[in-house]
Structures are given as structure tokens and as C-alpha cells.
Design a protein around this motif. Structure first.
Motif, PDB file in Angstrom:
ATOM      1  N   GLY A   1      39.325  55.836  47.809  1.00 11.83           N
ATOM      2  CA  GLY A   1      39.128  57.051  47.004  1.00 11.83           C
ATOM      3  C   GLY A   1      38.452  58.102  47.864  1.00 11.83           C
ATOM      4  O   GLY A   1      37.798  57.764  48.849  1.00 11.83           O
ATOM      5  N   GLY A   2      38.596  59.394  47.509  1.00 11.01           N
ATOM      6  CA  GLY A   2      37.996  60.458  48.303  1.00 11.01           C
ATOM      7  C   GLY A   2      38.828  60.779  49.538  1.00 11.01           C
ATOM      8  O   GLY A   2      39.972  60.305  49.687  1.00 11.01           O
ATOM      9  N   TYR A   3      38.256  61.592  50.424  1.00  8.64           N
ATOM     10  CA  TYR A   3      38.967  62.087  51.608  1.00  8.64           C
ATOM     11  C   TYR A   3      38.083  61.883  52.832  1.00  8.64           C
ATOM     12  O   TYR A   3      36.853  61.974  52.731  1.00  8.64           O
ATOM     13  CB  TYR A   3      39.267  63.582  51.449  1.00  8.64           C
ATOM     14  N   PHE A   4      38.700  61.663  53.977  1.00  8.63           N
ATOM     15  CA  PHE A   4      37.893  61.433  55.178  1.00  8.63           C
ATOM     16  C   PHE A   4      38.631  61.866  56.430  1.00  8.63           C
ATOM     17  O   PHE A   4      39.846  62.078  56.415  1.00  8.63           O
ATOM     18  CB  PHE A   4      37.528  59.953  55.298  1.00  8.63           C
ATOM     19  N   ARG A   5      37.885  61.989  57.501  1.00  8.08           N
ATOM     20  CA  ARG A   5      38.467  62.089  58.849  1.00  8.08           C
ATOM     21  C   ARG A   5      37.469  61.515  59.834  1.00  8.08           C
ATOM     22  O   ARG A   5      36.280  61.825  59.774  1.00  8.08           O
ATOM     23  CB  ARG A   5      38.811  63.525  59.242  1.00  8.08           C
ATOM     24  N   GLU A   6      37.971  60.689  60.724  1.00 11.91           N
ATOM     25  CA  GLU A   6      37.098  60.151  61.772  1.00 11.91           C
ATOM     26  C   GLU A   6      36.794  61.263  62.769  1.00 11.91           C
ATOM     27  O   GLU A   6      37.701  61.938  63.242  1.00 11.91           O
ATOM     28  CB  GLU A   6      37.789  58.980  62.470  1.00 11.91           C
ATOM     29  N   THR A   7      35.513  61.464  63.066  1.00 10.11           N
ATOM     30  CA  THR A   7      35.094  62.547  63.957  1.00 10.11           C
ATOM     31  C   THR A   7      34.637  62.035  65.315  1.00 10.11           C
ATOM     32  O   THR A   7      34.537  62.804  66.268  1.00 10.11           O
ATOM     33  CB  THR A   7      33.923  63.318  63.328  1.00 10.11           C
ATOM     34  N   TYR A   8      34.322  60.760  65.399  1.00  9.96           N
ATOM     35  CA  TYR A   8      33.859  60.210  66.673  1.00  9.96           C
ATOM     36  C   TYR A   8      34.167  58.724  66.756  1.00  9.96           C
ATOM     37  O   TYR A   8      33.972  57.993  65.766  1.00  9.96           O
ATOM     38  CB  TYR A   8      32.348  60.416  66.848  1.00  9.96           C
ATOM     39  N   ARG A   9      34.654  58.298  67.894  1.00  3.08           N
ATOM     40  CA  ARG A   9      34.844  56.872  68.197  1.00  3.08           C
ATOM     41  C   ARG A   9      34.471  56.710  69.652  1.00  3.08           C
ATOM     42  O   ARG A   9      35.134  57.284  70.533  1.00  3.08           O
ATOM     43  CB  ARG A   9      36.295  56.456  67.926  1.00  3.08           C
TER      44      ARG A   9
ATOM     45  N   GLU B   1      33.607  49.683  74.502  1.00  2.56           N
ATOM     46  CA  GLU B   1      33.787  48.625  73.507  1.00  2.56           C
ATOM     47  C   GLU B   1      32.774  47.499  73.678  1.00  2.56           C
ATOM     48  O   GLU B   1      32.366  47.193  74.805  1.00  2.56           O
ATOM     49  CB  GLU B   1      35.196  48.038  73.622  1.00  2.56           C
ATOM     50  N   ILE B   2      32.407  46.897  72.562  1.00  2.02           N
ATOM     51  CA  ILE B   2      31.595  45.681  72.573  1.00  2.02           C
ATOM     52  C   ILE B   2      32.591  44.523  72.625  1.00  2.02           C
ATOM     53  O   ILE B   2      33.442  44.412  71.730  1.00  2.02           O
ATOM     54  CB  ILE B   2      30.741  45.572  71.291  1.00  2.02           C
ATOM     55  N   PRO B   3      32.527  43.678  73.670  1.00  2.85           N
ATOM     56  CA  PRO B   3      33.509  42.583  73.740  1.00  2.85           C
ATOM     57  C   PRO B   3      33.330  41.587  72.588  1.00  2.85           C
ATOM     58  O   PRO B   3      32.213  41.440  72.072  1.00  2.85           O
ATOM     59  CB  PRO B   3      33.220  41.920  75.091  1.00  2.85           C
ATOM     60  N   LYS B   4      34.429  40.952  72.207  1.00  3.83           N
ATOM     61  CA  LYS B   4      34.370  39.991  71.088  1.00  3.83           C
ATOM     62  C   LYS B   4      33.268  38.955  71.294  1.00  3.83           C
ATOM     63  O   LYS B   4      32.557  38.588  70.355  1.00  3.83           O
ATOM     64  CB  LYS B   4      35.736  39.305  70.917  1.00  3.83           C
TER      65      LYS B   4
ATOM     66  N   THR C   1      30.513  52.644  68.432  1.00  3.62           N
ATOM     67  CA  THR C   1      30.167  53.322  67.174  1.00  3.62           C
ATOM     68  C   THR C   1      31.287  54.266  66.734  1.00  3.62           C
ATOM     69  O   THR C   1      32.114  54.687  67.558  1.00  3.62           O
ATOM     70  CB  THR C   1      28.828  54.087  67.325  1.00  3.62           C
ATOM     71  N   THR C   2      31.322  54.561  65.434  1.00  2.00           N
ATOM     72  CA  THR C   2      32.254  55.566  64.899  1.00  2.00           C
ATOM     73  C   THR C   2      31.532  56.397  63.841  1.00  2.00           C
ATOM     74  O   THR C   2      30.537  55.956  63.259  1.00  2.00           O
ATOM     75  CB  THR C   2      33.490  54.912  64.231  1.00  2.00           C
TER      76      THR C   2
ATOM     77  N   THR D   1      28.272  56.745  59.418  1.00  2.00           N
ATOM     78  CA  THR D   1      28.258  56.266  60.799  1.00  2.00           C
ATOM     79  C   THR D   1      28.077  54.751  60.793  1.00  2.00           C
ATOM     80  O   THR D   1      27.225  54.249  60.046  1.00  2.00           O
ATOM     81  CB  THR D   1      27.074  56.899  61.561  1.00  2.00           C
ATOM     82  N   VAL D   2      28.866  54.055  61.594  1.00  2.00           N
ATOM     83  CA  VAL D   2      28.690  52.609  61.703  1.00  2.00           C
ATOM     84  C   VAL D   2      28.703  52.164  63.161  1.00  2.00           C
ATOM     85  O   VAL D   2      29.337  52.785  64.013  1.00  2.00           O
ATOM     86  CB  VAL D   2      29.775  51.800  60.931  1.00  2.00           C
ATOM     87  N   SER D   3      28.001  51.089  63.421  1.00  2.00           N
ATOM     88  CA  SER D   3      28.008  50.423  64.713  1.00  2.00           C
ATOM     89  C   SER D   3      27.834  48.929  64.468  1.00  2.00           C
ATOM     90  O   SER D   3      26.903  48.557  63.744  1.00  2.00           O
ATOM     91  CB  SER D   3      26.866  50.947  65.587  1.00  2.00           C
ATOM     92  N   PRO D   4      28.696  48.063  65.008  1.00  2.00           N
ATOM     93  CA  PRO D   4      29.923  48.313  65.761  1.00  2.00           C
ATOM     94  C   PRO D   4      30.871  49.252  65.020  1.00  2.00           C
ATOM     95  O   PRO D   4      30.791  49.384  63.805  1.00  2.00           O
ATOM     96  CB  PRO D   4      30.527  46.915  65.915  1.00  2.00           C
ATOM     97  N   GLY D   5      31.767  49.897  65.784  1.00  2.00           N
ATOM     98  CA  GLY D   5      32.648  50.900  65.211  1.00  2.00           C
ATOM     99  C   GLY D   5      33.547  50.351  64.113  1.00  2.00           C
ATOM    100  O   GLY D   5      33.845  49.157  64.062  1.00  2.00           O
ATOM    101  N   PHE D   6      33.969  51.263  63.229  1.00  2.00           N
ATOM    102  CA  PHE D   6      34.779  50.890  62.063  1.00  2.00           C
ATOM    103  C   PHE D   6      36.141  50.354  62.499  1.00  2.00           C
ATOM    104  O   PHE D   6      36.786  50.881  63.397  1.00  2.00           O
ATOM    105  CB  PHE D   6      34.976  52.098  61.154  1.00  2.00           C
ATOM    106  N   ASP D   7      36.586  49.316  61.775  1.00  2.00           N
ATOM    107  CA  ASP D   7      37.937  48.784  61.955  1.00  2.00           C
ATOM    108  C   ASP D   7      38.392  48.297  60.581  1.00  2.00           C
ATOM    109  O   ASP D   7      37.629  47.581  59.895  1.00  2.00           O
ATOM    110  CB  ASP D   7      37.911  47.618  62.951  1.00  2.00           C
TER     111      ASP D   7
END
Ligand code: GUN
Length: 166
Positions: free
Chosen positions: A19-27, A31-34, A48-49, A132-138
Motif C-alpha cells: 500500500g502507498g507509494y515509494f521510490r528507492e533513493t539510495y542503495r 555488499e555484506i557477504p552472506k 544499506t538502502t 532506511t534499513v541495514s542490511p539493505g532491503f531485499d
């Protein structure tokens, strides 16, 4: 004056599945390895994203869950109500906004693993926030449960779950 439609256009926001609207502004490029992440992550993640997120009062952001903490920042419009259910089943709500004397907060962090949803209190309003999230959003870490499933987990919160699920 900013309106929901002018912001959606100006910031090039797209519909979000919750729901709502979004746009990713930063990624972040890095990368953090698995191997460095908890086992619950299926593969590597960006450091982070960040996104813009806009919600209008004629809809809601449905209860969903991610693995990592999510930091919410208030930018414009009316306060947004953030509803949370902890893994243990404790319900809480905060308002993200700028009327500090009324208990609204300009920034709030939803702990990873909490179910959370958002809506607006007043008709004909919108709210523009950042997340904002870290680790980055997936989207692999994103769970958007159906109403019946969440109700079966938390029968004591049927009312708010009915309001904020599809
Ligand atoms: N990117 C796409 N959807 C989301 C979301 O719900 N939260 C965050 N932080 N980033 C996203």
C-alpha cells in the motif's frame, strides 16, 4: 502547497505492494557477504538502502515484516500511525510527525522481526516519510501475510489486524 499527487509526480513514486507509494533513493554499492550475515539471509545484501514512502488516508500500509530494523523519518504532511506487533504478540503504536508536544516523534525505529503496518488518523491527508534499513532491503526478506494467517498467529489482535491487512 504540496499535495499527495504533486509529491508522487515530483518524486516519481510508484505503488508499493504493502500500500502507498515509494521510490528507492539510495542503495550502497558495497555488499555484506552472506557468510557475514545471520543464517536467515539467503544471500549477500547491500550495506544499506533508503526509500521515500508516501501514504494517503484513503488506504493503509498492510502488516508486513522484514528481518532488519527499519528507521522511519518524518518529512511532510500529517502524522503517520505506525502499528507494531512484536514476535511475542505485544501490540504498540507510535505517531511519526512533528507535533512533539502531542507525543509525535520525528524519527522511530521498528525492530527487525516485528509485524508492522501504517495508516493516517485524519481523512483527506497524506504523510511523506523516509525508511532506511541495514542490511539493505531485499524483497526476499519481505513478508506480507494474508489476514487469516496473521489473525491465527495473534487472535487477541483481530480488530487491528482486520483493519490493516488485505
Ligand atoms: N524498498 C522497497 N520496499 C521497501 C520497504 O518496504 N522498506 C524499505 N526500507 N525499503 C524498501
Amino acid at each position: 502547497m504540496n499535495t499527495a499527487q504533486s509529491i508522487i509526480k515530483h518524486l516519481d513514486l510508484q505503488p508499493h505492494p504493502e500500500g502507498g507509494y515509494f521510490r528507492e533513493t539510495y542503495r550502497s554499492k558495497e555488499e555484506i557477504p552472506k557468510a557475514a550475515l545471520p543464517d536467515t539471509y539467503s544471500s549477500s545484501r547491500n550495506y544499506t538502502t533508503a526509500i521515500y514512502f508516501l501514504l494517503t488516508s484513503d488506504t493503509f500500509s498492510a502488516f508486513h515484516r522484514i528481518k532488519q530494523d527499519e528507521i522511519w523519518h518524518f518529512y511532510d504532511g500529517a502524522p503517520i500511525q505506525l502499528h507494531m506487533i512484536s514476535p511475542e504478540g505485544h501490540y504498540s503504536m507510535v505517531r511519526i510527525g512533528k507535533d512533539f508536544s502531542n507525543g509525535e516523534l520525528p524519527q522511530f525505529t521498528v525492530p527487525g522481526g516485528y509485524w508492522f503496518a501504517a495508516n493516517l488518523q485524519k481523512e483527506a491527508t497524506f504523510s511523506l516519510v523516509g525508511c532506511t534499513v541495514s542490511p539493505g532491503f531485499d524483497f526476499q526478506d519481505f513478508e506480507l501475510p494474508k489476514r487469516d494467517y496473521l489473525q491465527s498467529l495473534f487472535p487477541e489482535h483481530t480488530q487491528i489486524i482486520t483493519l490493516l491487512t488485505r
